[in-house]
Motif scaffolding. Structure first.
Motif, PDB file in Angstrom:
ATOM      1  N   ARG A 134       0.813  -1.230   0.000  1.00 49.66           N
ATOM      2  CA  ARG A 134       0.000   0.000   0.000  1.00 49.66           C
ATOM      3  C   ARG A 134       0.838   1.268   0.000  1.00 49.66           C
ATOM      4  O   ARG A 134       0.308   2.366   0.077  1.00 49.66           O
ATOM      5  N   ARG A 135       2.150   1.139  -0.101  1.00 51.52           N
ATOM      6  CA  ARG A 135       3.014   2.315  -0.062  1.00 51.52           C
ATOM      7  C   ARG A 135       3.017   3.059  -1.393  1.00 51.52           C
ATOM      8  O   ARG A 135       3.011   2.445  -2.459  1.00 51.52           O
ATOM      9  N   ASP A 136       3.035   4.382  -1.300  1.00 46.51           N
ATOM     10  CA  ASP A 136       3.112   5.231  -2.486  1.00 46.51           C
ATOM     11  C   ASP A 136       4.134   6.328  -2.188  1.00 46.51           C
ATOM     12  O   ASP A 136       3.867   7.269  -1.440  1.00 46.51           O
ATOM     13  N   LEU A 137       5.308   6.203  -2.765  1.00 39.83           N
ATOM     14  CA  LEU A 137       6.399   7.134  -2.473  1.00 39.83           C
ATOM     15  C   LEU A 137       6.397   8.364  -3.380  1.00 39.83           C
ATOM     16  O   LEU A 137       7.239   9.250  -3.218  1.00 39.83           O
ATOM     17  N   ARG A 138       5.457   8.452  -4.308  1.00 42.57           N
ATOM     18  CA  ARG A 138       5.475   9.571  -5.253  1.00 42.57           C
ATOM     19  C   ARG A 138       5.309  10.933  -4.575  1.00 42.57           C
ATOM     20  O   ARG A 138       6.049  11.878  -4.911  1.00 42.57           O
ATOM     21  N   PRO A 139       4.392  11.101  -3.610  1.00 44.04           N
ATOM     22  CA  PRO A 139       4.279  12.423  -2.968  1.00 44.04           C
ATOM     23  C   PRO A 139       5.563  12.840  -2.254  1.00 44.04           C
ATOM     24  O   PRO A 139       5.984  14.002  -2.341  1.00 44.04           O
ATOM     25  N   ALA A 140       6.202  11.920  -1.541  1.00 44.71           N
ATOM     26  CA  ALA A 140       7.437  12.250  -0.828  1.00 44.71           C
ATOM     27  C   ALA A 140       8.532  12.636  -1.808  1.00 44.71           C
ATOM     28  O   ALA A 140       9.261  13.621  -1.593  1.00 44.71           O
ATOM     29  N   ARG A 141       8.656  11.891  -2.891  1.00 43.55           N
ATOM     30  CA  ARG A 141       9.698  12.198  -3.882  1.00 43.55           C
ATOM     31  C   ARG A 141       9.448  13.539  -4.560  1.00 43.55           C
ATOM     32  O   ARG A 141      10.389  14.287  -4.832  1.00 43.55           O
ATOM     33  N   ALA A 142       8.188  13.851  -4.798  1.00 45.05           N
ATOM     34  CA  ALA A 142       7.862  15.155  -5.385  1.00 45.05           C
ATOM     35  C   ALA A 142       8.231  16.284  -4.423  1.00 45.05           C
ATOM     36  O   ALA A 142       8.739  17.340  -4.844  1.00 45.05           O
ATOM     37  N   THR A 143       8.012  16.064  -3.131  1.00 43.04           N
ATOM     38  CA  THR A 143       8.351  17.085  -2.136  1.00 43.04           C
ATOM     39  C   THR A 143       9.862  17.249  -2.029  1.00 43.04           C
ATOM     40  O   THR A 143      10.362  18.368  -1.863  1.00 43.04           O
ATOM     41  N   ILE A 144      10.605  16.153  -2.122  1.00 43.93           N
ATOM     42  CA  ILE A 144      12.068  16.229  -2.087  1.00 43.93           C
ATOM     43  C   ILE A 144      12.573  17.056  -3.268  1.00 43.93           C
ATOM     44  O   ILE A 144      13.471  17.904  -3.118  1.00 43.93           O
ATOM     45  N   LYS A 145      12.000  16.844  -4.432  1.00 47.08           N
ATOM     46  CA  LYS A 145      12.392  17.635  -5.609  1.00 47.08           C
ATOM     47  C   LYS A 145      12.047  19.110  -5.413  1.00 47.08           C
ATOM     48  O   LYS A 145      12.810  19.995  -5.819  1.00 47.08           O
ATOM     49  N   LEU A 146      10.921  19.360  -4.769  1.00 53.99           N
ATOM     50  CA  LEU A 146      10.525  20.746  -4.492  1.00 53.99           C
ATOM     51  C   LEU A 146      11.509  21.387  -3.516  1.00 53.99           C
ATOM     52  O   LEU A 146      11.876  22.558  -3.661  1.00 53.99           O
ATOM     53  N   ALA A 147      11.964  20.620  -2.520  1.00 50.03           N
ATOM     54  CA  ALA A 147      12.961  21.131  -1.574  1.00 50.03           C
ATOM     55  C   ALA A 147      14.245  21.498  -2.302  1.00 50.03           C
ATOM     56  O   ALA A 147      14.885  22.518  -1.991  1.00 50.03           O
ATOM     57  N   ALA A 148      14.626  20.674  -3.294  1.00 52.45           N
ATOM     58  CA  ALA A 148      15.823  20.965  -4.086  1.00 52.45           C
ATOM     59  C   ALA A 148      15.642  22.275  -4.865  1.00 52.45           C
ATOM     60  O   ALA A 148      16.563  23.098  -4.928  1.00 52.45           O
ATOM     61  N   GLU A 149      14.458  22.451  -5.421  1.00 57.57           N
ATOM     62  CA  GLU A 149      14.174  23.689  -6.152  1.00 57.57           C
ATOM     63  C   GLU A 149      14.221  24.915  -5.244  1.00 57.57           C
ATOM     64  O   GLU A 149      14.577  26.011  -5.673  1.00 57.57           O
ATOM     65  N   ARG A 150      13.869  24.707  -3.977  1.00 57.14           N
ATOM     66  CA  ARG A 150      13.856  25.815  -3.015  1.00 57.14           C
ATOM     67  C   ARG A 150      15.244  26.084  -2.432  1.00 57.14           C
ATOM     68  O   ARG A 150      15.411  27.012  -1.661  1.00 57.14           O
ATOM     69  N   GLY A 151      16.230  25.232  -2.765  1.00 56.78           N
ATOM     70  CA  GLY A 151      17.585  25.508  -2.314  1.00 56.78           C
ATOM     71  C   GLY A 151      18.184  24.531  -1.329  1.00 56.78           C
ATOM     72  O   GLY A 151      19.260  24.787  -0.780  1.00 56.78           O
ATOM     73  N   ALA A 152      17.527  23.396  -1.087  1.00 56.83           N
ATOM     74  CA  ALA A 152      18.112  22.384  -0.198  1.00 56.83           C
ATOM     75  C   ALA A 152      19.406  21.865  -0.818  1.00 56.83           C
ATOM     76  O   ALA A 152      19.553  21.814  -2.040  1.00 56.83           O
ATOM     77  N   THR A 153      20.359  21.463   0.020  1.00 50.25           N
ATOM     78  CA  THR A 153      21.638  20.996  -0.503  1.00 50.25           C
ATOM     79  C   THR A 153      21.470  19.659  -1.211  1.00 50.25           C
ATOM     80  O   THR A 153      20.548  18.889  -0.916  1.00 50.25           O
ATOM     81  N   ILE A 154      22.387  19.398  -2.118  1.00 53.76           N
ATOM     82  CA  ILE A 154      22.321  18.145  -2.873  1.00 53.76           C
ATOM     83  C   ILE A 154      22.523  16.947  -1.948  1.00 53.76           C
ATOM     84  O   ILE A 154      21.949  15.878  -2.165  1.00 53.76           O
ATOM     85  N   ASP A 155      23.327  17.126  -0.897  1.00 50.10           N
ATOM     86  CA  ASP A 155      23.514  16.038   0.074  1.00 50.10           C
ATOM     87  C   ASP A 155      22.195  15.696   0.761  1.00 50.10           C
ATOM     88  O   ASP A 155      21.842  14.517   0.910  1.00 50.10           O
TER      89      ASP A 155
END
Length: 313
Positions: free
Chosen positions: A172-193
């Motif tokens: 029942r796991r769906d990782l798509r929302p979390a992965r989309a949020t991680i990409k959004l964090a990258a766009e907002r300036g989160a470090t690549i690490d």
């Protein structure tokens, strides 16, 4: 200035700064008196907190907030009252008293609905308590209030989304929302690490350990000295059942800049997760003659905490 004096243990100097203000209190009208009393209490609590005396700081500030001269004026000093409740909530959170912290942050929301910090802090309290829906609500509220769109908020949202999926049955796991949020964090300036480690964690939650390693390795090819990614890689290798490779990774972790104490803590985690308690004891013993006492204490504390978590103590 008084807060600084308290922090460095110069109590007499702190009181010398605050005493003239306190003498004026009797001449002040109620709103002004409540405001000044609260400022004084906040300064004293801040000084105690800087000295590491969080429990005393929380006790002092909590008592001040209940004082009639302050409590009766909160509608006239809403922003200051909200700031003091935020300070109190942060103190309780440091003390591990999530219930009291949540109550303090609820008061902040009543008197300052625009406080980004209070929303973030409340999110952390709910996250620590395992109330993921409430945590997401608070973190998302913080994104609406935060003009700077700080990436740390989006990383917090992704962390909670991963925790939600981890708690669900695999099918029942769906990782798509979390992965989309991680990409959004990258766009907002989160470090690549940060984003790479969290994306790798999403593969761990999805039980795709090879995918997790590939995600980390693709970035390590570009930034081989990344300590967070070296740390994550070692942990994932252990999950794959390859403890030997994980321990070799700790050597690379050290070679790329980690301290000996940090390498030791990582090895302790790996051995404990593998159920090799005797190897932990041997590893600590090997460095006990030259590692600073505070580092040895930290290592033994992590060892004991690990034993407590696994019910072996």
């Amino acid at each position: 200035l008084a807060e600084y004096y308290l922090a460095v243990g110069r109590n007499t100097d702190a009181e010398a700064v605050l005493e003239p203000v306190e003498r004026l209190l009797k001449r002040m009208t109620r709103p002004d008196r409540g405001r000044v009393e609260l400022l004084l209490a906040s300064s004293r609590a801040g000084g105690l907190a800087l000295r590491g005396e969080n429990r005393d700081a929380a006790r002092l500030l909590s008592a001040a907030l209940r004082r009639p001269s302050i409590a009766s004026q909160v509608r006239k000093i809403p922003r200051l009252y909200a700031e003091a409740q935020t300070q109190l909530g942060q103190l309780y959170r440091r003390l591990g008293d999530d219930a009291s912290a949540a109550a303090a942050f609820a008061q902040v929301s009543r008197f300052d609905s625009t406080s980004t910090i209070a929303s973030i802090e409340a999110g952390r309290v709910y996250e620590n308590a395992g109330n993921f829906e409430a945590a997401l609500d608070r973190y998302r509220r913080a994104t609406e209030l935060d003009d700077s769109r700080r990436p740390s908020i989006y990383l917090s949202i992704a962390r909670v989304q991963l925790a939600q999926q981890r708690a669900r049955p695999a099918q029942r796991r769906d990782l798509r929302p979390a992965r989309a949020t991680i990409k959004l964090a990258a766009e907002r300036g989160a470090t690549i690490d940060q984003t790479t480690a969290m994306m790798a964690e999403s593969y761990v939650v999805d039980e795709d350990l090879d995918g997790a390693i590939r995600t980390i390795d693709s970035q390590l090819d570009l930034t081989p000295s990344s300590l967070p990614l070296r740390f994550s890689r070692a942990m994932i290798l252990q999950l794959q059942g390859d403890l030997e490779a994980a321990i070799k990774e700790t050597q690379l972790y050290r070679q790329h800049g980690a301290t000996e104490a940090e390498e030791l803590l990582l090895k302790i985690r790996l051995y404990q997760r593998s159920g090799l308690t005797e190897r932990v004891e041997e590893t600590i013993k090997r460095v006990s003659n030259h590692l600073p006492a505070e580092d040895l204490v930290a290592a033994r504390m992590q060892f004991v905490i690990g034993l407590l978590r696994t019910g072996n103590i």
